[in-house]
Design an enzyme around this catalytic site. Sequence first.
Site, PDB file in Angstrom:
ATOM      1  N   ASP A  76      26.834  25.055  -0.506  1.00 36.46           N
ATOM      2  CA  ASP A  76      26.299  25.895  -1.584  1.00 36.46           C
ATOM      3  C   ASP A  76      25.799  25.075  -2.774  1.00 36.46           C
ATOM      4  OD1 ASP A  76      28.714  25.019  -2.435  1.00 36.46           O
ATOM      5  OD2 ASP A  76      29.419  26.952  -3.199  1.00 36.46           O
ATOM      6  N   HIS A 288       9.807   1.422   1.410  1.00 39.24           N
ATOM      7  CA  HIS A 288      10.461   2.462   0.612  1.00 39.24           C
ATOM      8  C   HIS A 288      11.967   2.474   0.882  1.00 39.24           C
ATOM      9  CE1 HIS A 288       6.666   5.037  -0.494  1.00 39.24           C
ATOM     10  NE2 HIS A 288       6.739   3.902  -1.141  1.00 39.24           N
ATOM     11  N   ASP A 305      11.602  -1.544  -7.484  1.00 35.23           N
ATOM     12  CA  ASP A 305      10.509  -0.588  -7.664  1.00 35.23           C
ATOM     13  C   ASP A 305      11.138   0.647  -8.278  1.00 35.23           C
ATOM     14  OD1 ASP A 305       8.493   1.283  -7.443  1.00 35.23           O
ATOM     15  OD2 ASP A 305       7.889   0.688  -5.420  1.00 35.23           O
ATOM     16  N   ASP A 316       5.733   4.086 -12.499  1.00 40.04           N
ATOM     17  CA  ASP A 316       5.958   3.493 -11.168  1.00 40.04           C
ATOM     18  C   ASP A 316       5.728   1.992 -11.314  1.00 40.04           C
ATOM     19  OD1 ASP A 316       6.196   2.981  -8.488  1.00 40.04           O
ATOM     20  OD2 ASP A 316       4.363   4.011  -7.884  1.00 40.04           O
ATOM     21  N   HIS A 388       0.251  -1.816   3.187  1.00 39.45           N
ATOM     22  CA  HIS A 388      -0.025  -0.608   2.381  1.00 39.45           C
ATOM     23  C   HIS A 388      -1.239  -0.819   1.487  1.00 39.45           C
ATOM     24  CE1 HIS A 388       1.793  -2.360  -1.318  1.00 39.45           C
ATOM     25  NE2 HIS A 388       2.715  -2.868  -0.522  1.00 39.45           N
ATOM     26  N   HIS A 392      -2.499   3.979  -6.010  1.00 37.04           N
ATOM     27  CA  HIS A 392      -2.474   5.436  -5.869  1.00 37.04           C
ATOM     28  C   HIS A 392      -2.537   6.022  -7.263  1.00 37.04           C
ATOM     29  CE1 HIS A 392       1.832   5.493  -7.046  1.00 37.04           C
ATOM     30  NE2 HIS A 392       2.013   4.500  -6.200  1.00 37.04           N
ATOM     31  N   HIS A 399       3.040   9.812  -6.437  1.00 37.06           N
ATOM     32  CA  HIS A 399       1.804   9.631  -5.666  1.00 37.06           C
ATOM     33  C   HIS A 399       0.950  10.838  -6.014  1.00 37.06           C
ATOM     34  CE1 HIS A 399       4.069   6.991  -2.507  1.00 37.06           C
ATOM     35  NE2 HIS A 399       3.914   6.396  -3.657  1.00 37.06           N
ATOM     36  N   GLU A 416      -0.602  -2.457  -7.052  1.00 36.65           N
ATOM     37  CA  GLU A 416       0.664  -2.922  -6.511  1.00 36.65           C
ATOM     38  C   GLU A 416       0.542  -3.681  -5.195  1.00 36.65           C
ATOM     39  OE1 GLU A 416       3.146   0.244  -4.831  1.00 36.65           O
ATOM     40  OE2 GLU A 416       1.774   1.709  -5.684  1.00 36.65           O
ATOM     41  N   TYR A 420       4.993  -9.157   2.618  1.00 37.83           N
ATOM     42  CA  TYR A 420       6.335  -8.955   3.184  1.00 37.83           C
ATOM     43  C   TYR A 420       6.413  -9.703   4.514  1.00 37.83           C
ATOM     44  CZ  TYR A 420       5.305  -5.084   0.033  1.00 37.83           C
ATOM     45  OH  TYR A 420       4.893  -4.338  -1.047  1.00 37.83           O
ATOM     46  N   ARG A 437       6.469  -7.524  -4.257  1.00 39.02           N
ATOM     47  CA  ARG A 437       5.470  -6.556  -4.730  1.00 39.02           C
ATOM     48  C   ARG A 437       5.472  -6.638  -6.251  1.00 39.02           C
ATOM     49  NH1 ARG A 437       6.821  -2.530  -1.844  1.00 39.02           N
ATOM     50  NH2 ARG A 437       8.102  -1.173  -3.143  1.00 39.02           N
ATOM     51  N   GLU A 439       3.870  -4.378  -9.456  1.00 39.49           N
ATOM     52  CA  GLU A 439       3.198  -3.086  -9.661  1.00 39.49           C
ATOM     53  C   GLU A 439       3.144  -2.724 -11.145  1.00 39.49           C
ATOM     54  OE1 GLU A 439       5.272   0.267  -7.856  1.00 39.49           O
ATOM     55  OE2 GLU A 439       3.421   1.454  -7.903  1.00 39.49           O
TER      56      GLU A 439
HETATM   57  N1  GLY Z   1       7.322   3.689  -5.809  1.00 35.59           N
HETATM   58  C1  GLY Z   1       6.594   3.980  -4.655  1.00 35.59           C
HETATM   59  C2  GLY Z   1       5.274   3.345  -4.679  1.00 35.59           C
HETATM   60  O1  GLY Z   1       5.103   2.344  -5.339  1.00 35.59           O
HETATM   61  O2  GLY Z   1       4.333   3.822  -4.131  1.00 35.59           O
HETATM   62 MN    MN Z   2       6.420   1.789  -6.851  1.00 34.06          MN
HETATM   63 MN    MN Z   3       3.387   2.906  -6.465  1.00 36.91          MN
END
Ligand code: GLY
Ligand code: MN
Ligand code: MN
Length: 476
Positions: A76, A288, A305, A316, A388, A392, A399, A416, A420, A437, A439
């Site tokens: 619940d 992720h 991240d 982000d 990737h 975005h 996103h 970003e 890897y 990464r 970003e």
């Molecule tokens: N934090 C997820 C991305 O960078 O897309």
């Molecule tokens: Mn990110």
């Molecule tokens: Mn991102």
Amino acid sequence: MKLIFLMKVRIIFALSCLMILTSVGSVAQTKNHYQADSDKLTAEFHKERRELLRSKMPDSSCAVIFASPERIRSADVDFVYHQNPDFYYLSGLNEPNAMLILWKEFRLVEGVKTNEVIFVQARDASKEKWYGKRLGTSEVISTLGFINAYPSEEFDMMDGLFNGLSKILDTGIPKGLVDDRHSKADLSDLVEAFQLKSSYPTAKHDDYLLGKLLRSMREIKTPEEIKLLQKAADISVKAHVEMMKALKPAMTEYQVEAIGEYFFMKEGAQEPAYPSICGAAENACILHYQTNRRTLNVGDLILLDMGAEYHGYAADITRTLPVNGKFSEQQSKIYQLVLTAQKAAIEACLPGNNFYDPDRVAKKILSDGLINMQVIKSPDELGRYYPHGTSHFLGLDVHDVGTHGTLKAGMLITVEPGLYFPEGSPCDPALWNIGIRIEDDILITEEGFVNLSAALAKEILEIERTMTEKSIFDQN
Ligand code: GLY
Ligand code: MN
Ligand code: MN
């Protein structure tokens, strides 16, 4: 003796009171609810968004937007509620079991001439005792600027809402609906009634156009939205700085996460904008990653991240740090390549350029770099180590929605790039478990761009210097 003792007790008591007051004062200064709420988007903002949407809608059409469903976490207990960003953008309402109808033209609804109506949860003392205050119809009218608001229960009883229309626009029937059998007007009931009343689906129904119109609106941020996005970025930058200062071997990924999220909340964010990604060594290669349970070792890199959400708007930001405070030679080489690609891609964030130009710039530099290092032989192998995209949109969703065409002033995108090298990759094993990464959040302006997260260190020496600064979490 006794008097001196009593005086001492009094002085200590007075000092303690002062300390408590000072600390309450400083908390109030950084996190005062009234202050935090006063910078929310205004009713006028949401009203203008509705007007703009209406101006883009076809003649004699209506648009129907539902609030997000509540989602069960277990038994619940629900997940913390998060509003459908389209619904929030157009209404400012953060409550579930609600529905908004906008008509292109004015019409009579229950005898009132209007072009919009919102159905919201009715006030209910027993529910509010458990789950907190609801605005109810009267406060939706007085604080969110609607002319007409009705309790959700009444939607089922209203006739003619969809008569005489050439098109009924929606963004699709919400997924994951669970009917609450104790309620006659939860989202599931509203959706069912909508389907019945509008004879869904017919040729009049269009579940594509509304999303397209909203994407084209939401991708251009207004000055009010940019203020909130900058605040989300500022809070996140502070949190990243504190994580840099506190990071050291033998900590765990979740302890680093806790420090970041502590600063999100301390600075007034409502929650993280997405599950924090705190991945060390091999975990930095999982794009992720969310488990965040590993212990950190000397020689590991940790990829952080993490972004805060402020009044619905997301930051982000990613930084990759050496756990022991110094990048190894191998780590520095890859880091410097990603950084060079990131900085060049940011320079391509210009009005008039294409959304994919920063991606093309980053990929060219990364593939040239890896070819030089003899890690790959041709650009088409880059995807193995860079799986990737570079950018975005960012906004009410991390996103965010957008049209992915020409970059225009008011758009906010991430930049970003990353590299890897999971264990077992067909490259020098010295690269294995390096995941990097970097970003930042880039606002396109008339003149060029502004990096909302520019204040956060990303040069190797800057990071290493910040990591030598004292943290409030240091023991002594
Ligand atoms: N934090 C997820 C991305 O960078 O897309
Ligand atoms: Mn990110
Ligand atoms: Mn991102």
